[in-house]
Design a protein around this motif. Structure first.
Motif, PDB file in Angstrom:
ATOM      1  N   VAL A  33       0.900  -1.154   0.000  1.00  0.00           N
ATOM      2  CA  VAL A  33       0.000   0.000   0.000  1.00  0.00           C
ATOM      3  C   VAL A  33       0.933   1.196   0.000  1.00  0.00           C
ATOM      4  O   VAL A  33       1.544   1.518   1.020  1.00  0.00           O
ATOM      5  CB  VAL A  33      -0.927   0.005   1.233  1.00  0.00           C
ATOM      6  CG1 VAL A  33      -1.743   1.278   1.289  1.00  0.00           C
ATOM      7  CG2 VAL A  33      -1.827  -1.223   1.230  1.00  0.00           C
ATOM      8  N   THR A  34       1.092   1.830  -1.164  1.00  0.00           N
ATOM      9  CA  THR A  34       2.030   2.935  -1.335  1.00  0.00           C
ATOM     10  C   THR A  34       1.246   4.180  -1.721  1.00  0.00           C
ATOM     11  O   THR A  34       0.602   4.214  -2.777  1.00  0.00           O
ATOM     12  CB  THR A  34       3.063   2.607  -2.434  1.00  0.00           C
ATOM     13  OG1 THR A  34       3.729   1.387  -2.094  1.00  0.00           O
ATOM     14  CG2 THR A  34       4.070   3.721  -2.594  1.00  0.00           C
ATOM     15  N   PHE A  35       1.292   5.194  -0.859  1.00  0.00           N
ATOM     16  CA  PHE A  35       0.525   6.416  -1.119  1.00  0.00           C
ATOM     17  C   PHE A  35       1.224   7.278  -2.158  1.00  0.00           C
ATOM     18  O   PHE A  35       2.445   7.462  -2.115  1.00  0.00           O
ATOM     19  CB  PHE A  35       0.269   7.171   0.185  1.00  0.00           C
ATOM     20  CG  PHE A  35      -0.792   6.492   1.000  1.00  0.00           C
ATOM     21  CD1 PHE A  35      -2.132   6.779   0.795  1.00  0.00           C
ATOM     22  CD2 PHE A  35      -0.458   5.515   1.912  1.00  0.00           C
ATOM     23  CE1 PHE A  35      -3.121   6.116   1.496  1.00  0.00           C
ATOM     24  CE2 PHE A  35      -1.432   4.842   2.625  1.00  0.00           C
ATOM     25  CZ  PHE A  35      -2.767   5.144   2.421  1.00  0.00           C
ATOM     26  N   ASP A  36       0.437   7.799  -3.096  1.00  0.00           N
ATOM     27  CA  ASP A  36       0.973   8.584  -4.206  1.00  0.00           C
ATOM     28  C   ASP A  36       1.689   9.844  -3.742  1.00  0.00           C
ATOM     29  O   ASP A  36       2.608  10.321  -4.407  1.00  0.00           O
ATOM     30  CB  ASP A  36      -0.145   8.959  -5.194  1.00  0.00           C
ATOM     31  CG  ASP A  36      -0.742   7.741  -5.898  1.00  0.00           C
ATOM     32  OD1 ASP A  36      -0.282   6.607  -5.662  1.00  0.00           O
ATOM     33  OD2 ASP A  36      -1.682   7.929  -6.692  1.00  0.00           O
ATOM     34  N   ASP A  37       1.284  10.398  -2.570  1.00  0.00           N
ATOM     35  CA  ASP A  37       1.899  11.636  -2.081  1.00  0.00           C
ATOM     36  C   ASP A  37       3.193  11.388  -1.303  1.00  0.00           C
ATOM     37  O   ASP A  37       3.801  12.314  -0.769  1.00  0.00           O
ATOM     38  CB  ASP A  37       0.902  12.428  -1.240  1.00  0.00           C
ATOM     39  CG  ASP A  37       0.491  11.715   0.043  1.00  0.00           C
ATOM     40  OD1 ASP A  37       1.003  10.606   0.328  1.00  0.00           O
ATOM     41  OD2 ASP A  37      -0.370  12.266   0.771  1.00  0.00           O
ATOM     42  N   GLY A  38       3.612  10.111  -1.209  1.00  0.00           N
ATOM     43  CA  GLY A  38       4.858   9.793  -0.520  1.00  0.00           C
ATOM     44  C   GLY A  38       4.722   9.662   0.986  1.00  0.00           C
ATOM     45  O   GLY A  38       5.717   9.458   1.679  1.00  0.00           O
ATOM     46  N   SER A  39       3.507   9.752   1.518  1.00  0.00           N
ATOM     47  CA  SER A  39       3.313   9.643   2.966  1.00  0.00           C
ATOM     48  C   SER A  39       3.410   8.186   3.422  1.00  0.00           C
ATOM     49  O   SER A  39       3.585   7.283   2.606  1.00  0.00           O
ATOM     50  CB  SER A  39       1.971  10.261   3.357  1.00  0.00           C
ATOM     51  OG  SER A  39       0.912   9.610   2.685  1.00  0.00           O
ATOM     52  N   ALA A  40       3.256   7.972   4.725  1.00  0.00           N
ATOM     53  CA  ALA A  40       3.426   6.652   5.351  1.00  0.00           C
ATOM     54  C   ALA A  40       2.766   5.543   4.546  1.00  0.00           C
ATOM     55  O   ALA A  40       1.588   5.610   4.236  1.00  0.00           O
ATOM     56  CB  ALA A  40       2.858   6.679   6.759  1.00  0.00           C
ATOM     57  N   SER A  41       3.543   4.542   4.201  1.00  0.00           N
ATOM     58  CA  SER A  41       3.082   3.436   3.370  1.00  0.00           C
ATOM     59  C   SER A  41       3.531   2.113   3.963  1.00  0.00           C
ATOM     60  O   SER A  41       4.388   2.071   4.835  1.00  0.00           O
ATOM     61  CB  SER A  41       3.640   3.584   1.947  1.00  0.00           C
ATOM     62  OG  SER A  41       3.221   4.792   1.362  1.00  0.00           O
ATOM     63  N   SER A  42       2.957   1.013   3.460  1.00  0.00           N
ATOM     64  CA  SER A  42       3.341  -0.307   3.960  1.00  0.00           C
ATOM     65  C   SER A  42       4.594  -0.797   3.258  1.00  0.00           C
ATOM     66  O   SER A  42       4.976  -0.307   2.203  1.00  0.00           O
ATOM     67  CB  SER A  42       2.207  -1.307   3.711  1.00  0.00           C
ATOM     68  OG  SER A  42       2.203  -1.729   2.358  1.00  0.00           O
ATOM     69  N   ALA A  43       5.175  -1.817   3.850  1.00  0.00           N
ATOM     70  CA  ALA A  43       6.280  -2.523   3.200  1.00  0.00           C
ATOM     71  C   ALA A  43       5.693  -3.452   2.142  1.00  0.00           C
ATOM     72  O   ALA A  43       4.495  -3.705   2.117  1.00  0.00           O
ATOM     73  CB  ALA A  43       7.036  -3.337   4.245  1.00  0.00           C
ATOM     74  N   LEU A  44       6.540  -3.961   1.290  1.00  0.00           N
ATOM     75  CA  LEU A  44       6.150  -4.993   0.343  1.00  0.00           C
ATOM     76  C   LEU A  44       5.997  -6.277   1.160  1.00  0.00           C
ATOM     77  O   LEU A  44       6.934  -6.708   1.821  1.00  0.00           O
ATOM     78  CB  LEU A  44       7.237  -5.145  -0.723  1.00  0.00           C
ATOM     79  CG  LEU A  44       6.897  -5.910  -1.978  1.00  0.00           C
ATOM     80  CD1 LEU A  44       5.726  -5.273  -2.714  1.00  0.00           C
ATOM     81  CD2 LEU A  44       8.109  -5.952  -2.893  1.00  0.00           C
ATOM     82  N   GLN A  45       4.789  -6.868   1.190  1.00  0.00           N
ATOM     83  CA  GLN A  45       4.533  -8.037   2.024  1.00  0.00           C
ATOM     84  C   GLN A  45       3.484  -8.936   1.388  1.00  0.00           C
ATOM     85  O   GLN A  45       2.760  -8.500   0.495  1.00  0.00           O
ATOM     86  CB  GLN A  45       4.096  -7.599   3.428  1.00  0.00           C
ATOM     87  CG  GLN A  45       2.835  -6.738   3.448  1.00  0.00           C
ATOM     88  CD  GLN A  45       2.622  -6.050   4.787  1.00  0.00           C
ATOM     89  OE1 GLN A  45       3.419  -5.214   5.191  1.00  0.00           O
ATOM     90  NE2 GLN A  45       1.540  -6.399   5.463  1.00  0.00           N
ATOM     91  N   ASP A  46       3.416 -10.206   1.850  1.00  0.00           N
ATOM     92  CA  ASP A  46       2.437 -11.140   1.300  1.00  0.00           C
ATOM     93  C   ASP A  46       1.445 -11.646   2.344  1.00  0.00           C
ATOM     94  O   ASP A  46       0.642 -12.529   2.070  1.00  0.00           O
ATOM     95  CB  ASP A  46       3.118 -12.309   0.593  1.00  0.00           C
ATOM     96  CG  ASP A  46       3.985 -13.158   1.511  1.00  0.00           C
ATOM     97  OD1 ASP A  46       3.933 -12.973   2.740  1.00  0.00           O
ATOM     98  OD2 ASP A  46       4.719 -14.004   0.991  1.00  0.00           O
ATOM     99  N   GLN A  47       1.497 -11.091   3.538  1.00  0.00           N
ATOM    100  CA  GLN A  47       0.549 -11.442   4.592  1.00  0.00           C
ATOM    101  C   GLN A  47       0.580 -10.370   5.663  1.00  0.00           C
ATOM    102  O   GLN A  47       1.452  -9.514   5.667  1.00  0.00           O
ATOM    103  CB  GLN A  47       0.894 -12.795   5.206  1.00  0.00           C
ATOM    104  CG  GLN A  47       2.229 -12.813   5.913  1.00  0.00           C
ATOM    105  CD  GLN A  47       2.532 -14.175   6.492  1.00  0.00           C
ATOM    106  OE1 GLN A  47       1.668 -15.019   6.596  1.00  0.00           O
ATOM    107  NE2 GLN A  47       3.771 -14.397   6.877  1.00  0.00           N
ATOM    108  N   GLY A  48      -0.403 -10.407   6.563  1.00  0.00           N
ATOM    109  CA  GLY A  48      -0.435  -9.454   7.660  1.00  0.00           C
ATOM    110  C   GLY A  48      -1.325  -8.265   7.377  1.00  0.00           C
ATOM    111  O   GLY A  48      -2.209  -8.319   6.519  1.00  0.00           O
ATOM    112  N   THR A  49      -1.088  -7.177   8.100  1.00  0.00           N
ATOM    113  CA  THR A  49      -1.925  -5.986   7.986  1.00  0.00           C
ATOM    114  C   THR A  49      -1.080  -4.717   7.975  1.00  0.00           C
ATOM    115  O   THR A  49       0.091  -4.732   8.346  1.00  0.00           O
ATOM    116  CB  THR A  49      -2.928  -5.890   9.158  1.00  0.00           C
ATOM    117  OG1 THR A  49      -2.201  -5.770  10.377  1.00  0.00           O
ATOM    118  CG2 THR A  49      -3.861  -7.087   9.209  1.00  0.00           C
ATOM    119  N   PHE A  50      -1.721  -3.635   7.565  1.00  0.00           N
ATOM    120  CA  PHE A  50      -1.143  -2.292   7.615  1.00  0.00           C
ATOM    121  C   PHE A  50      -2.278  -1.361   8.005  1.00  0.00           C
ATOM    122  O   PHE A  50      -3.382  -1.460   7.465  1.00  0.00           O
ATOM    123  CB  PHE A  50      -0.578  -1.898   6.250  1.00  0.00           C
ATOM    124  CG  PHE A  50      -0.200  -0.437   6.136  1.00  0.00           C
ATOM    125  CD1 PHE A  50       0.900   0.070   6.800  1.00  0.00           C
ATOM    126  CD2 PHE A  50      -0.962   0.427   5.360  1.00  0.00           C
ATOM    127  CE1 PHE A  50       1.240   1.417   6.695  1.00  0.00           C
ATOM    128  CE2 PHE A  50      -0.626   1.768   5.248  1.00  0.00           C
ATOM    129  CZ  PHE A  50       0.478   2.263   5.919  1.00  0.00           C
TER     130      PHE A  50
END
Length: 129
Positions: free
Chosen positions: A83-100
């Motif tokens: 989950v990568t925000f277009d404005d560059g703000s807080a985003s998740s890591a690249l992952q295949d399980q879990g939550t953000f």
């Protein structure tokens, strides 16, 4: 003496499980698909569901990864997304399980995408009112 051999034979069968040959190993991430909480967003293969969400100022949104297919016996495939925000703000890591989880403290429209797919592929929008 005969009783000792019978006990050893029984213990050997019990220890082996009495099944056929082969071993079972779990995938390294155990293929855990995380169900999204009520009101959350599911990160699946190639899409966010729902793709658009409206929340109040101060609300938190949780994304939950559900990208594993198959099983431990025939093999599993778990695909990484972000989950990568277009404005560059807080985003998740690249992952295949879990939550953000992210809390939205300012009204506005927050567009996001998966870093693997880019802004023209797997995208979503959070509208904060």
């Amino acid at each position: 003496m005969k009783g000792v051999f019978v006990m050893l034979a029984a213990a050997s069968l019990y220890g082996c499980g009495g099944g056929g040959g082969g071993t079972t190993t779990s995938p390294t991430n155990n293929g855990v698909n995380t169900p999204p909480p009520a009101g959350g967003i599911s990160v699946t293969n190639n899409m966010f569901s729902p793709g658009t969400k409206t929340v109040a100022v101060g609300a938190s949104v949780q994304w939950a990864w559900s990208t594993c297919t198959g099983d431990a016996y025939s093999g599993q495939t778990c695909v990484q997304h972000s989950v990568t925000f277009d404005d560059g703000s807080a985003s998740s890591a690249l992952q295949d399980q879990g939550t953000f989880t992210r809390t939205f403290s300012t009204a506005g429209t927050y567009m996001y995408h998966c870093s693997v797919h880019g802004t023209q592929g797997m995208t979503g929008t959070i509208m904060v009112q």
